[in-house]
Design an enzyme around this catalytic site. Structure first.
Site, PDB file in Angstrom:
ATOM      1  N   ASN A 157       0.807  -1.231   0.000  1.00 58.26           N
ATOM      2  CA  ASN A 157       0.000   0.000   0.000  1.00 58.26           C
ATOM      3  C   ASN A 157       0.834   1.273   0.000  1.00 58.26           C
ATOM      4  O   ASN A 157       0.483   2.268  -0.620  1.00 58.26           O
ATOM      5  CB  ASN A 157      -0.999  -0.011   1.161  1.00 58.26           C
ATOM      6  CG  ASN A 157      -0.322  -0.102   2.514  1.00 58.26           C
ATOM      7  OD1 ASN A 157       0.749  -0.686   2.657  1.00 58.26           O
ATOM      8  ND2 ASN A 157      -0.943   0.474   3.515  1.00 58.26           N
ATOM      9  N   GLY A 233       1.695  -5.960   7.418  1.00 54.21           N
ATOM     10  CA  GLY A 233       0.761  -6.618   6.499  1.00 54.21           C
ATOM     11  C   GLY A 233      -0.443  -7.142   7.244  1.00 54.21           C
ATOM     12  O   GLY A 233      -0.840  -6.582   8.259  1.00 54.21           O
ATOM     13  N   SER A 234      -1.008  -8.249   6.744  1.00 53.57           N
ATOM     14  CA  SER A 234      -2.270  -8.733   7.298  1.00 53.57           C
ATOM     15  C   SER A 234      -2.054  -9.569   8.552  1.00 53.57           C
ATOM     16  O   SER A 234      -1.012 -10.192   8.741  1.00 53.57           O
ATOM     17  CB  SER A 234      -3.001  -9.577   6.257  1.00 53.57           C
ATOM     18  OG  SER A 234      -2.353 -10.836   6.138  1.00 53.57           O
ATOM     19  N   THR A 237      -1.318 -13.308   7.730  1.00 52.26           N
ATOM     20  CA  THR A 237       0.080 -13.611   7.394  1.00 52.26           C
ATOM     21  C   THR A 237       0.948 -13.575   8.648  1.00 52.26           C
ATOM     22  O   THR A 237       1.861 -14.381   8.809  1.00 52.26           O
ATOM     23  CB  THR A 237       0.605 -12.600   6.348  1.00 52.26           C
ATOM     24  OG1 THR A 237      -0.282 -12.617   5.230  1.00 52.26           O
ATOM     25  CG2 THR A 237       1.999 -12.949   5.881  1.00 52.26           C
ATOM     26  N   ALA A 238       0.635 -12.648   9.550  1.00 53.43           N
ATOM     27  CA  ALA A 238       1.413 -12.529  10.789  1.00 53.43           C
ATOM     28  C   ALA A 238       1.299 -13.792  11.646  1.00 53.43           C
ATOM     29  O   ALA A 238       2.263 -14.200  12.298  1.00 53.43           O
ATOM     30  CB  ALA A 238       0.945 -11.330  11.592  1.00 53.43           C
ATOM     31  N   GLU A 255       3.301  -5.205  12.407  1.00 52.25           N
ATOM     32  CA  GLU A 255       2.371  -4.070  12.310  1.00 52.25           C
ATOM     33  C   GLU A 255       1.268  -4.504  11.360  1.00 52.25           C
ATOM     34  O   GLU A 255       1.501  -4.697  10.182  1.00 52.25           O
ATOM     35  CB  GLU A 255       3.110  -2.821  11.805  1.00 52.25           C
ATOM     36  CG  GLU A 255       2.399  -1.530  12.169  1.00 52.25           C
ATOM     37  CD  GLU A 255       1.353  -1.129  11.135  1.00 52.25           C
ATOM     38  OE1 GLU A 255       0.150  -1.312  11.412  1.00 52.25           O
ATOM     39  OE2 GLU A 255       1.728  -0.657  10.058  1.00 52.25           O
ATOM     40  N   CYS A 289      -3.326   1.397   6.601  1.00 49.39           N
ATOM     41  CA  CYS A 289      -3.780   0.700   7.813  1.00 49.39           C
ATOM     42  C   CYS A 289      -4.377   1.661   8.839  1.00 49.39           C
ATOM     43  O   CYS A 289      -5.073   1.245   9.752  1.00 49.39           O
ATOM     44  CB  CYS A 289      -2.624  -0.083   8.427  1.00 49.39           C
ATOM     45  SG  CYS A 289      -1.166   0.926   8.721  1.00 49.39           S
ATOM     46  N   GLU A 470       7.268   0.789  16.806  1.00 48.25           N
ATOM     47  CA  GLU A 470       8.402   1.343  16.054  1.00 48.25           C
ATOM     48  C   GLU A 470       8.438   2.841  16.313  1.00 48.25           C
ATOM     49  O   GLU A 470       7.410   3.450  16.570  1.00 48.25           O
ATOM     50  CB  GLU A 470       8.226   1.055  14.561  1.00 48.25           C
ATOM     51  CG  GLU A 470       8.182  -0.426  14.248  1.00 48.25           C
ATOM     52  CD  GLU A 470       7.736  -0.716  12.811  1.00 48.25           C
ATOM     53  OE1 GLU A 470       8.527  -1.320  12.087  1.00 48.25           O
ATOM     54  OE2 GLU A 470       6.620  -0.345  12.444  1.00 48.25           O
TER      55      GLU A 470
END
Length: 489
Positions: A157, A233-234, A237-238, A255, A289, A470
């Site tokens: 994105n 990302g999503s 996936t995490a 994140e 996000c 972060e």
């Protein structure tokens, strides 16, 4: 594709050990505003990741022994080089991602430059701790050292913006990195690789391996010599990354998504609130996000807000991203556009009202963009809190507006999702602003504004929106290993 066709395409190569290396197989990347293939991206796997790990490990002793000042000067040089080519980077980002040229010029690329400058500066100002125990004749102090090879996985994105948000702190702290950008938006990462040598980044310090999450990402996450993974990302996936990295006890910074509420009280200044909330709903096609996708409006001003909000949303122009007067570009892919449209259809099936946008207003596109992945800013009202449109991250130009009565009620409803990344609160009542901000389950709360960032401060989410933070201090802590040393004298 015929040879003549493939000649015209841009073909990317992996960047390993300071050199561009061809790959044995490639995947197509599309131009979202036309629907045509315009680029071939390496389909890397175990072999390529292995080569990158070797290069990163070889480069680590030299890079990690440089002083923070030396690394800082190199990061600043890289920032200057990207800034010098800002227009070329912006054009490439817009074409590859579908975002408007205006957004790429004013947000994505300037922020990528700022990421390098920011960490080039912050690395010079960290101090370690020291305590004394006179009665024991002891002194304790801490020292910090880079961790090693960092695996950095960034999304489609905000491609260069989020990639550099990882690379900059990782290398500023003395780590070497293997970055894997999204296979859908790899061009600006590849362009950045061309500048590394000129900036003075030694070979092997920054390696970029292109490919899919299933192959390149998996190989990176599972590699025993990559002790740390930073991923944006999503949430799905995490979960996979967490499972695959668990046997190696890797440190993770994740994140993830958001389902961010905007809470608008009846004393909000609507002249500021409405344009900002339209922006926080539809900026970058809603593919951020931090976008607000649930807008809670106090009942007293609900109908006025809705009328003005829809009128403002309809003014946003959708079309060719390279046209500087356009507000909404193309969504990233055909599949993603379908997914976003499905949410709107579900809302309608549940009895919600679509007030503007998808399926309500005609979408007129220039001749060259007829096959692109476009969607109008869409506003949905009368959605139930339990609807998937209010619970799941849509990640497109869609927002839901619902009324509320009391402060107590809206806090409960705002917190009633699995995510907790960002929230915005609109009110002129200072006491209320503080009370509500404290009780929202959200890593970031903006009041009477949106997306105003100080990179010194922690960035990240609660609940399913991620793990870790972060920012100047937080990134430093994540990308270094701390040691406590005790000396008896």
């Amino acid at each position: 594709p015929t040879m003549a066709h493939s000649k015209a395409l841009l073909v990317l190569e992996n960047f390993i050990g300071g050199r561009f290396v061809p790959c044995s197989s490639y995947i197509d990347s599309y131009n979202p505003s036309t629907g045509d293939v315009y680029c071939r991206v390496p389909d890397s796997g175990k072999e390529e990741v292995e080569a990158a790990v070797k290069a990163a490990k070889d480069a680590f002793p030299i890079w990690s022994s440089k002083s923070p000042l030396e690394r800082s000067q190199i990061l600043n040089k890289l920032a200057d080089l990207i800034e010098h080519d800002l227009e070329a980077f912006a054009q490439a980002e817009s074409k590859d991602q579908g975002k408007t040229i205006t957004f790429a010029r004013t947000v994505d690329i300037p922020r990528a430059v700022h990421n390098f400058r920011f960490f080039a500066s912050s690395i010079l100002h960290h101090v370690t701790e020291c305590t004394e125990m006179p009665a024991m004749g002891c002194v304790h102090y801490t020292s910090r050292a880079p961790v090693g090879v960092a695996g950095l996985i960034s999304p489609w994105n905000l491609p260069l913006y989020l990639l550099t948000w990882k690379i900059a702190p990782a290398i500023a702290c003395g780590n070497t990195v293997i970055a894997k950008p999204s296979e859908m938006t790899s061009v600006t990462a590849w362009m950045m690789c061309k500048l590394l040598e000129k900036a003075g980044v030694p070979p092997g310090v920054v390696n970029v391996v292109f490919g899919t999450g299933a192959r390149a990402g998996e190989a990176l996450v599972c590699h025993p010599d990559v002790p740390l993974i930073s991923f944006t990302g999503s949430t799905r996936t995490a979960q996979r990354i967490t499972e695959r990295s668990a046997p190696h006890c890797k440190r993770l910074s994740l994140e993830l998504g958001g389902k961010n509420p905007a809470i608008i009280f009846d004393d909000a200044d609507l002249s500021q609130c409405i344009p900002t909330t339209v922006r926080s709903s539809f900026a970058n096609q809603g593919e951020i996000c931090l976008c607000t996708s649930r807008i809670f409006v106090q009942r007293e001003i609900y109908s006025e807000f809705l009328k003005r909000f829809v009128a403002e949303a309809k003014k946003w122009k959708t079309g060719n991203p390279s046209d500087p007067t356009i507000d909404v570009g193309a969504l990233i892919s055909k599949e993603h556009l379908e997914k976003v449209r499905t949410y709107v259809k579900k809302a309608q099936a549940e009895g919600a009202r679509v007030l503007c946008g998808e399926g309500v207003d005609p979408l007129a596109l220039p001749p060259g963009n007829q096959k692109g992945y476009f969607m109008l800013p869409t506003v949905i009202a009368e959605v139930k809190d339990e609807s998937c449109c209010m619970q799941e991250e849509i990640f497109g130009p869609v927002t839901c507006v619902v009324p509320f009565d009391t402060e107590e009620e809206v806090i409960r409803r705002a917190n009633g999702v699995k995510y907790g990344l960002a929230a915005t609160v609109w009110s002129r009542n200072v006491g209320r602003v503080h009370r509500v901000a404290h009780r929202l389950q959200s890593g970031l709360v903006w009041t009477n504004c949106w997306l105003v960032r100080d990179l010194n401060l922690p960035f990240g989410g609660m609940k399913a929106s991620g793990i870790g933070r972060e920012g100047a201090k937080d990134s430093y802590e994540f990308f270094t290993e701390v040691k406590t040393i005790t000396i008896k004298h």
